[in-house]
Design a protein around this motif. Structure first.
Motif, short mmCIF file in Angstrom:
data_model
loop_
_atom_site.label_atom_id
_atom_site.label_comp_id
_atom_site.label_asym_id
_atom_site.label_seq_id
_atom_site.Cartn_x
_atom_site.Cartn_y
_atom_site.Cartn_z
N VAL A 276 -25.43 16.07 -59.08
CA VAL A 276 -25.00 16.66 -57.71
C VAL A 276 -26.43 17.12 -57.20
CG1 VAL A 276 -22.56 16.80 -57.82
CG2 VAL A 276 -24.11 18.83 -58.18
N VAL A 277 -26.66 16.78 -55.87
CA VAL A 277 -27.83 17.68 -55.19
C VAL A 277 -26.88 18.23 -54.20
CG1 VAL A 277 -29.72 17.12 -53.93
CG2 VAL A 277 -29.06 15.45 -55.41
N VAL A 278 -27.29 19.67 -54.38
CA VAL A 278 -26.87 20.63 -53.20
C VAL A 278 -27.89 21.04 -52.34
CG1 VAL A 278 -25.34 22.71 -53.16
CG2 VAL A 278 -25.12 21.45 -55.30
N ARG A 279 -27.40 21.00 -51.04
CA ARG A 279 -28.38 21.31 -50.03
C ARG A 279 -28.37 22.93 -49.74
NH1 ARG A 279 -27.13 18.65 -44.79
NH2 ARG A 279 -26.35 20.64 -44.40
N GLY A 280 -29.37 23.60 -49.64
CA GLY A 280 -29.25 24.81 -49.52
C GLY A 280 -29.33 25.28 -48.05
N PRO A 281 -29.56 26.26 -47.47
CA PRO A 281 -29.79 27.68 -48.35
C PRO A 281 -28.42 28.50 -48.91
CG PRO A 281 -29.87 28.40 -45.97
CD PRO A 281 -29.69 26.71 -46.14
#
Length: 336
Positions: free
Chosen positions: A65-70
């Protein structure tokens, strides 16, 4: 460089922004520092990604998974696992250890610990995490430096899943092999593998059936518009006109203009101007000793006054104001 590849410009995993953990349940990792992008790959075992204000998602071996912050998020063995934080030290990887400060280990009632070196609590190395209930997690945090990278963020969901079976599968084997050894240059290899994984995960997300990729991404497959986009990204400072772009793509001016608007959503020169201003925004910060005239020339403007007017129209702030870090007002749409 094409329109997609350009967005990854300068995005690199670094030694201080990498960590791997072999975890024995119950466990939880809380990511708190708000990295713009965090990539998590499970080499073995499983867990749950729990984003803030979003439903949890199961993550099994081989999934990324790629999690977008912030916003912070948590990776846990089971939904509902509760723990108390432990101070950074032996339980928390830090940059000098090849880890990342945004990854904090939690170990209340845990059978194991969050080991910055990737080993189990008993000192063994079980990289695949199979058969003993452990989970091996690879984490890469990506800083976003500038407007070019920010354009990528705007095209991504909060949580992007890349299931097994895609182009990233080959990378998993390399990651597992590299994590299991301690050889010279290991960190460099791991960093580059994570970069490869990130590009594959995003590309797989944009390409999946029923997906909603940005218009410019889908347009790259069109033989005419795709070639036009490649030209504009390869030579953004060239004195382009609609006629010259059409000539290079082998169609009439009217055909190019219509197909470009139909697929990208705006005329070619409008797209070019926006892209030039995105590049200029980064150049103004990266080259703080360069004059506005020099930056203007670098993105195809011989007249710095015309460049400044275009920059303010698109970005909502003057080039000098952007350089000083003034927060721009919402930009008005470019009139065409």
């Amino acid at each position: 460089m094409d329109a997609f590849g350009d967005l990854f410009r300068g995005m690199r995993a670094r030694g201080s922004l990498f960590g791997n953990s072999t975890l024995s349940p119950p466990w939880a990792l809380h990511f708190v520092d708000g990295a713009p992008l965090t990539l998590c790959t499970v080499l073995g075992g499983s867990g749950w990604i729990v984003p803030e204000h979003r439903p949890p998602e199961r993550l099994r071996a081989g999934e990324t998974v790629v999690v977008r912050g912030p916003a912070p998020f948590t990776f846990v063995d089971e939904v509902g696992t509760r723990a108390v934080p432990v101070p950074c030290g032996e339980h928390c990887a830090t940059p000098d250890q090849g880890g990342t400060r945004h990854r904090i280990g939690w170990n209340r009632n845990c059978g194991g610990s969050d080991d910055a070196d990737g080993g189990d609590a008993d000192g063994s190395d079980d990289v695949d995490g199979s058969g003993d209930g452990t989970t091996t997690l690879i984490v890469g945090a990506y800083p976003v430096r500038g407007e070019v990278n920010r354009r990528l963020l705007e095209a991504l969901p909060v949580v992007l899943r890349a299931a097994p079976g895609g182009g990233a599968d080959a990378i998993l084997g390399h990651l597992a092999t590299e994590v299991a050894t301690d050889t010279p240059g290991q960190q460099v290899v791991l960093d580059r593998l994570l970069d490869w994984m990130l590009v594959c995960a995003v590309r797989e997300y944009f390409d999946r059936p029923g997906g909603t990729p940005p218009p410019w991404y889908a347009a790259q497959r069109d033989p005419v518009v795709g070639e036009a986009l490649r030209l504009l990204h390869a030579e953004p400072s060239a004195p382009w006109t609609v006629s010259s772009i059409a000539g290079r793509t082998g169609v009439s001016r009217s055909t190019l203009a219509k197909r470009f608007v139909d697929l990208v959503g705006e005329p070619p020169l409008t797209y070019l101007t926006r892209w030039r201003m995105t590049l200029a925004a980064d150049l103004l910060v990266e080259r703080d000793t360069a004059t506005v005239a020099a930056v203007a020339h670098a993105v195809g403007y011989s007249d710095p006054f015309a460049f400044s007017a275009a920059f303010k129209r698109i970005r909502g702030v003057s080039p000098s104001g952007h350089r000083r870090g003034v927060t721009p007002v919402p930009a008005r749409p470019l009139r065409t």
